[in-house]
Design an enzyme around this catalytic site. Sequence first.
Site, PDB file in Angstrom:
ATOM      1  CG  HIS A 195      -0.521  -0.497   2.480  1.00 13.12           C
ATOM      2  ND1 HIS A 195       0.643  -0.062   3.083  1.00 13.12           N
ATOM      3  CD2 HIS A 195      -1.059  -1.411   3.328  1.00 13.12           C
ATOM      4  CE1 HIS A 195       0.783  -0.692   4.229  1.00 13.12           C
ATOM      5  NE2 HIS A 195      -0.225  -1.515   4.405  1.00 13.12           N
ATOM      6  CG  ASP A 250      -4.655  -2.833   3.508  1.00 12.93           C
ATOM      7  OD1 ASP A 250      -4.824  -3.890   4.145  1.00 12.93           O
ATOM      8  OD2 ASP A 250      -4.155  -1.812   3.999  1.00 12.93           O
TER       9      ASP A 250
HETATM   10  O1  DOR Z   1      -5.744   0.233   7.884  1.00 16.31           O
HETATM   11  C1  DOR Z   1      -5.210  -0.846   8.109  1.00 16.31           C
HETATM   12  N1  DOR Z   1      -5.911  -1.898   8.588  1.00 16.31           N
HETATM   13  N2  DOR Z   1      -3.889  -0.974   7.934  1.00 16.31           N
HETATM   14  C2  DOR Z   1      -3.229  -2.063   8.362  1.00 16.31           C
HETATM   15  O2  DOR Z   1      -2.045  -2.111   8.189  1.00 16.31           O
HETATM   16  C3  DOR Z   1      -3.920  -3.165   9.026  1.00 16.31           C
HETATM   17  C4  DOR Z   1      -5.334  -3.190   8.656  1.00 16.31           C
HETATM   18  C5  DOR Z   1      -6.148  -4.095   9.524  1.00 16.31           C
HETATM   19  O3  DOR Z   1      -5.703  -5.210   9.802  1.00 16.31           O
HETATM   20  O4  DOR Z   1      -7.275  -3.745   9.864  1.00 16.31           O
HETATM   21 ZN    ZN Z   2      -3.172  -4.603   5.302  1.00 15.10          ZN
END
Ligand code: DOR
Ligand code: ZN
Length: 409
Positions: free
Chosen positions: A220, A294
Amino acid sequence: MPARGDLTIEGRVLAPSARNAGDCRRATIRIAAGVIAEVAPPRGGDMVFGDDCLIAPGFIDLHAHCREDPSGTQTHKEDFASAGAAAIAGGVVALADMPNNPEPPSTPERYAAKRRLADRAPVDVVLFGLAETAPFRDDIPYKLFLSERPACSEAELAELFRAFAGTWLAVHAEDPAVLAERRGAATHEERRPREAEIAAVAKLLAALRAEPRLHLHICHVSAGECVPMLRAAKREGLPVSAEACLHHLVFDAETFPPALRAYRNVNPPLRTKADREALLEALREGVIDALATDHAPHTPAEKERGASGFPGLDAYGAFAAGLLGPLAPARFLDATSGFAAGFMRRFTGETFGAIAPGAVGSLVVLAPRPSGVRKQSYTTKCGWSPYAGCTFPGEVRTTIVRGVPAYRR
Ligand code: DOR
Ligand code: ZN
């Protein structure tokens, strides 16, 4: 493991050699027991699509958090079945699942237990192992959450890379030292400034230069400043790749839907319009290799308490379809499946990302009709989407997983 089916499908096939979507030829693709057996001149099929539609290899997402692990404590927001359903709605036929679970896959036993759960997914799933001090298996990819570790120097990172020599290491690149400095700042964005990502990417690339015996994948990318660093590293021949995520391309801190302001936390945070443009340009150029989600589902109640992350799998295809045009066919195919196919080959031994005999028969059919994620029928369990108000220029008409039509609009 997804079931395997027999299917013939006729339509225009998106070819990497095409100059644009318009000069793609029609073909009949025959899938037998989940594998492409033949790509032949058009002769009809079980499914026949008009000239407005394009058949492409099913999308592959290198970055999803499906939330299910042996503890079962996060399945109120997602599990392999619901994440798989969201993937299929988004044209995603295979995904890589992240290891930041309550019982993380950081030992052979825990990894094997999570593997048994992932085998129930309706799409292909590769599981990342959690990178701690050393690999615990040599046939899996690893994820390093740099942001969650104590501050570390370039030399310490190079030492870690030495321990992980020979592996595929994906990294969440935000420098813990910068995050620590900003801990008291007023907003989420100020607590996780772009400087954290820039510093982390610089350190990681310096460590890779010192210890280049692994494949480094930067997750990301959100700050435009990282693009020239990655371009230079690639020109030097360093074994590095990078992904950009839907939300960093679609939204910036200003354009995020005002009604969802309370839900806007994500790591790394949403940045600016200039960053969005730099990321799109990097994706077009190939400095950023892949488009990822993500996919990080949290419930509305958790979001209101500040949880970071957005669901994205169900929006992947509608957004990606709009990249055909801005991205030439060859780049589009590489960013949505071709690059990730190299990852899949390495960890499954199978050929994804190709419409050719012998490749896995997982396909997506795109149509140039405006679409979006529908509030009435969320496929993700978390019950909301930042994309619910967005209209994208294309739609996923059908997703086929290993010869089985899994989704039809
Ligand atoms: O926004 C995020 N959520 N960034 C991360 O690195 C982890 C992820 C999560 O696991 O919810
Ligand atoms: Zn992630």
